[in-house]
Scaffold this active site. Sequence first.
Site, mmCIF file in Angstrom:
data_model
loop_
_atom_site.group_PDB
_atom_site.id
_atom_site.type_symbol
_atom_site.label_atom_id
_atom_site.label_comp_id
_atom_site.label_asym_id
_atom_site.label_seq_id
_atom_site.Cartn_x
_atom_site.Cartn_y
_atom_site.Cartn_z
ATOM 1 N N GLU A 262 48.907 46.695 75.855
ATOM 2 C CA GLU A 262 49.713 45.652 76.514
ATOM 3 C C GLU A 262 50.917 46.318 77.174
ATOM 4 O O GLU A 262 51.553 47.148 76.532
ATOM 5 C CB GLU A 262 50.171 44.617 75.478
ATOM 6 C CG GLU A 262 48.991 43.881 74.862
ATOM 7 C CD GLU A 262 49.391 42.891 73.760
ATOM 8 O OE1 GLU A 262 50.586 42.727 73.499
ATOM 9 O OE2 GLU A 262 48.479 42.296 73.165
ATOM 10 N N HIS A 281 50.290 37.632 75.769
ATOM 11 C CA HIS A 281 50.862 37.629 74.405
ATOM 12 C C HIS A 281 52.001 36.599 74.279
ATOM 13 O O HIS A 281 53.111 36.910 73.835
ATOM 14 C CB HIS A 281 51.349 39.036 74.019
ATOM 15 C CG HIS A 281 51.376 39.256 72.536
ATOM 16 N ND1 HIS A 281 51.092 40.467 71.953
ATOM 17 C CD2 HIS A 281 51.670 38.418 71.505
ATOM 18 C CE1 HIS A 281 51.209 40.362 70.627
ATOM 19 N NE2 HIS A 281 51.557 39.129 70.336
HETATM 20 N N1 LIG Z 1 49.473 35.977 69.694
HETATM 21 C C1 LIG Z 1 50.625 35.927 69.045
HETATM 22 O O1 LIG Z 1 51.676 35.771 69.652
HETATM 23 C C2 LIG Z 1 50.640 36.017 67.532
HETATM 24 C C3 LIG Z 1 51.760 35.519 66.840
HETATM 25 C C4 LIG Z 1 51.757 35.560 65.442
HETATM 26 C C5 LIG Z 1 50.691 36.140 64.771
HETATM 27 N N2 LIG Z 1 49.633 36.642 65.470
HETATM 28 C C6 LIG Z 1 48.474 37.237 64.770
HETATM 29 O O2 LIG Z 1 47.824 36.256 63.999
HETATM 30 C C7 LIG Z 1 47.359 36.873 62.805
HETATM 31 C C8 LIG Z 1 47.179 35.828 61.721
HETATM 32 O O3 LIG Z 1 48.462 35.316 61.388
HETATM 33 P P1 LIG Z 1 48.667 34.361 60.111
HETATM 34 O O4 LIG Z 1 50.104 34.000 60.098
HETATM 35 O O5 LIG Z 1 47.629 33.326 60.096
HETATM 36 O O6 LIG Z 1 48.361 35.425 58.949
HETATM 37 P P2 LIG Z 1 47.931 35.080 57.456
HETATM 38 O O7 LIG Z 1 48.193 36.313 56.689
HETATM 39 O O8 LIG Z 1 48.538 33.787 57.011
HETATM 40 O O9 LIG Z 1 46.340 34.842 57.570
HETATM 41 C C9 LIG Z 1 45.425 35.864 57.852
HETATM 42 C C10 LIG Z 1 44.152 35.548 57.074
HETATM 43 O O10 LIG Z 1 43.163 36.520 57.444
HETATM 44 C C11 LIG Z 1 42.403 36.797 56.264
HETATM 45 N N3 LIG Z 1 41.684 38.044 56.395
HETATM 46 C C12 LIG Z 1 42.089 39.300 56.052
HETATM 47 N N4 LIG Z 1 41.113 40.178 56.308
HETATM 48 C C13 LIG Z 1 40.073 39.467 56.816
HETATM 49 C C14 LIG Z 1 38.764 39.826 57.276
HETATM 50 N N5 LIG Z 1 38.349 41.097 57.271
HETATM 51 N N6 LIG Z 1 37.961 38.838 57.726
HETATM 52 C C15 LIG Z 1 38.365 37.547 57.748
HETATM 53 N N7 LIG Z 1 39.592 37.165 57.308
HETATM 54 C C16 LIG Z 1 40.426 38.113 56.868
HETATM 55 C C17 LIG Z 1 43.444 36.796 55.149
HETATM 56 O O11 LIG Z 1 42.828 36.597 53.895
HETATM 57 C C18 LIG Z 1 44.339 35.640 55.552
HETATM 58 O O12 LIG Z 1 43.950 34.426 54.937
HETATM 59 C C19 LIG Z 1 48.456 37.887 62.486
HETATM 60 O O13 LIG Z 1 47.953 38.963 61.716
HETATM 61 C C20 LIG Z 1 48.878 38.369 63.846
HETATM 62 O O14 LIG Z 1 48.144 39.512 64.183
HETATM 63 C C21 LIG Z 1 49.586 36.588 66.831
#
Ligand SMILES: NC(=O)c1ccc[n+]([C@@H]2O[C@H](COP(=O)([O-])OP(=O)(O)OC[C@H]3O[C@@H](n4cnc5c(N)ncnc54)[C@H](O)[C@@H]3O)[C@@H](O)[C@H]2O)c1
Length: 321
Positions: A262, A281
């Site tokens: 990015e 993003h």
């Molecule tokens: N686009 C954006 O601006 C933005 C903003 C915030 C977060 N995010 C991304 O979103 C992701 C998720 O955020 P969240 O707050 O829901 O996190 P979170 O930790 O609450 O949830 C992530 C879930 O993924 C599960 N997980 C872990 N490994 C896995 C696998 N191999 N297969 C399937 N599930 C699996 C975990 O058990 C957990 O329940 C973050 O890691 C971040 O990368 C992106």
Amino acid sequence: VKPVIVVAESAFSDHEALQAHFADLAELRFCDVSTPEAVAGATADASGIVVALHPLRRPYIEAFGPGVKVIGRAGVGLDSIDLEAAESLGVAVVNEPAYGASEVASHGVAMMLSLQRNLPVADRYVRAGWSGKLTLGQVKPVDELTVGLVGCGRIGSAAAGMLHGLVERVVAYDPVAVTLPSGVDRADSLEELLAQSDVVSLHLPLTEETRGVINAERLASMRPGALLINVSRGPLIDEPALADALRSGHIGGAGLDVFTTEPLPADSPLLGAPNTILSPHIAAYSERSAWRLASWTIEDTIAWIVSREVRNGNLVVAGSR
Ligand SMILES: NC(=O)c1ccc[n+]([C@@H]2O[C@H](COP(=O)([O-])OP(=O)(O)OC[C@H]3O[C@@H](n4cnc5c(N)ncnc54)[C@H](O)[C@@H]3O)[C@@H](O)[C@H]2O)c1
């Protein structure tokens, strides 16, 4: 005496509103923190520092004034902060993983509905004169879709809540989550989820195990014409393999907010792939989430200094200063 909090000047836009909001609790100083020297000058008499994406490597943390007890990271990712240096120097670190879950979830849902309803194609057709053949292909009704959520934590669960009542079925694969939101079916493996879903939406973190989890083989195992949505992290997907699958038509469309590199390089194969919606993003952004991120991070930074507690986010490193 009110604690002095140094806030990276580029982190937030509402400087005056934030100063007014916290006037009774702390003195906020918006400062340049782009070099260790600038950090040393700015934090000489400060108790905490708040940054967004600005990196705090060891030399920056070593430059902190002696009274700095805590780093408030306005955001989720911690790769920009040297956590080992913070720990060894006794500085606490807090972050704010929950500030934009609803925004990220709704961005993903917006991308899936837009692709499913052919909005990019329809928009281009109207602008091009509303004439000639409009090819919509096979359009499955939204209320007959199965949406597969890979990862069902904060954002996946928020997406499930939004999809409930909108689509026929929501299925989730999450090897860690013990319970899933009501109305969500559990898939026992990623393969099972991919085979069942008309739309696959990624809501899992990027780790060494999940890097490239959506590779050529898994794309091939998705339903013909299925959509892929990624509002999590770019490197979860093998991007050249996705571009090939979009060109062949096996993948019917992709909504992507995040990319391996990015900004997205001009020679990325995704730019020429059909049926894609790309955004830079921004999934977490809204007026509310921007204010929430700033105010939650500053509130937690003050709360740690005053009473060793964190109210909104997570304590990532417990400091000893
Ligand atoms: N686009 C954006 O601006 C933005 C903003 C915030 C977060 N995010 C991304 O979103 C992701 C998720 O955020 P969240 O707050 O829901 O996190 P979170 O930790 O609450 O949830 C992530 C879930 O993924 C599960 N997980 C872990 N490994 C896995 C696998 N191999 N297969 C399937 N599930 C699996 C975990 O058990 C957990 O329940 C973050 O890691 C971040 O990368 C992106």
